[in-house]
Design an enzyme around this catalytic site. Sequence first.
Site, PDB file in Angstrom:
ATOM      1  CE  LYS B 224     146.602 -31.471 116.151  1.00  0.00           C
ATOM      2  NZ  LYS B 224     147.484 -30.724 115.269  1.00  0.00           N
ATOM      3  CG  ASN B 242     153.171 -37.021 113.507  1.00  0.00           C
ATOM      4  OD1 ASN B 242     152.890 -35.869 113.208  1.00  0.00           O
ATOM      5  ND2 ASN B 242     153.701 -37.345 114.677  1.00  0.00           N
TER       6      ASN B 242
END
Lengths: 368, 368
Positions: B224, B242
Amino acid sequence: MRTLNVDLADRSYPIYIGEGLLDDLRYFEPHIRGRQVAIVTNETIAPLYLDRLQKTLAGYKVTTVVLPDGEAYKQWETLQLIFDGLLTARHDRKTTLIALGGGVIGDMTGFAAACYQRGVDFIQVPTTLLSQVDSSVGGKTGINHPLGKNMVGAFYQPQAVIIDTATLKTLPPRELSAGLAEVIKYGFICDEPFLTWLEAHMDDLLALEPTALTEAIERSCAAKARVVGADEKETGVRATLNLGHTFGHAIETHMGYGVWLHGEAVGAGTVMALEMSHRLGWLTKAELDRGIRLLAAAKLPVVPPQEMNAEHFLEHMAVDKKVLDGRLRLVLLQGLGGAVVTAEFPREILEETLRADYQALVGQAGEH
Amino acid sequence: MRTLNVDLADRSYPIYIGEGLLDDLRYFEPHIRGRQVAIVTNETIAPLYLDRLQKTLAGYKVTTVVLPDGEAYKQWETLQLIFDGLLTARHDRKTTLIALGGGVIGDMTGFAAACYQRGVDFIQVPTTLLSQVDSSVGGKTGINHPLGKNMVGAFYQPQAVIIDTATLKTLPPRELSAGLAEVIKYGFICDEPFLTWLEAHMDDLLALEPTALTEAIERSCAAKARVVGADEKETGVRATLNLGHTFGHAIETHMGYGVWLHGEAVGAGTVMALEMSHRLGWLTKAELDRGIRLLAAAKLPVVPPQEMNAEHFLEHMAVDKKVLDGRLRLVLLQGLGGAVVTAEFPREILEETLRADYQALVGQAGEH
């Protein structure tokens, strides 16, 4: 039409100043990314200018949000009406919000833009002198909290500021004077020659003479843009813009939001800052008197409210944002045009300033 | 203890991962500027960890704010309780907010920090697997609006993220699985070898084996951090994070916030994204089956709710933030580990995906 650029590290934007810009799409078009636009205004401004701006933006999908008017509505429930309008009309991340109104509309619309879907574009169209020379430049946005003014907000820059000087024709005279308090402030903090210019043109400004107005607005925005460009997040020099504001906020809070206009409170607050600077030996008596005369010429209150005593001021000033680690910092002048932010003053000098006889001071100033 | 750095253009911060960090002042001290600290937590977490954190921070002036627990409280009225607490205890601009809890606490505390006096410092202390590997990294903060999830918020980075893996011992098993949905996601979007590692260690993770947990959290945060570092404001590659979320948000909205956990909805949503990728010819049947098996091994729902039909999905997906200019963009896979964000797919393929027989698909996947 004059154009000024506000230079910021990561973001820059233009300020356009001139008559009739509200009707001219050319100033809006380069700053709108998508096809959706939301005009946010209030019940006072809507009947005066909303139709005209909607006509200018007829090529876009326009949503309008009309809020109740007044500082008392600068709070979450009102902000929520903007989000409701945007979500109901399904505005996406490419939308552009346009703030049409004074400082309250600008602050709330800017904060809504900062928060909607974590940040969308916005354009300021300030319609009061105060918002034209102060709140529309510099990216401070936010709302009030029951326990303090502007306690919730964001630093968020507009895509552009479009100032149509003709909108001042519908401004009440009291609000014109309130705006002049911030104009005069720029002279005090960083531009002594501007004070001389203002002394010569105060009557023209009060009569809304267009050339004088444009000059005063441009010079004020340029001063603010310079200061904000040097210190966007208010870690240093930007705090000098708060000349008169710590005293002024105490007046606004004590009297109740909206009883004294912000600029009126800043006017009387500035006199207190000048008085304290003189008391510290940083301003001559002649400089103090000159400052008081200029503020009075702008038809501003130069005496703090009679119902406030020194204890009232101290109490309200203790929760002001300018308090760091419990030490009160004030903006004071070392000569006209030379503002400093300092906590280095004897407590007694502050208390004497709060107890001074301002009525007598104004009398002396007028005797020159 | 492992340390990871999130590199951002203007702001960087460390993530510390290890057992017992909650009791160790050394991880907090370098990231607290002033003497004031406010711990924000909820009614579930407070009895478990608030005392311990208060003891660690005993050298500071600590204010505690205990909020009601649950996604339903991720809204303005609850946020206001944080501002009330800060203003009542007179926290100034140098205060540091500490988010002690899951994603809801982190999102609200981060947003409160972004807005309080236009921005103060905050530290994330995430206590759920989901918030440790997802919401505590990347600076997305915000609240829900009655018309949509996360519609009001800010991009705002913490000073540090302090992950005490021992806090997972009190996490309900369903929430552990929900967190694993996001862990697995990183493998799908950008790290195919991680999928192989997860297949080998899924039982260890479900048993809370400390070494496996630390490895999975670190690898997830690193993935991330890489993506967010490359695209802080989600203008490009960040949107790949997403995966499964557009379908998942539709499930959460339709079922009512909190009925399906976020990670559970993402689990089923990811199966839908894999199915659509296979339908487009971008994933083989073997890859699709492998994906479904891994999600099922984490004890996640891999079939969308029976009460939802294709029309329900389409309706909810039309207000998703991923819609730009009215075109629906989805995160899909071109091979395992290769996520793309695209609006380039035939409408029929999407509709066939929404009508697919997921029960049958899961049966086929299990036959390997």
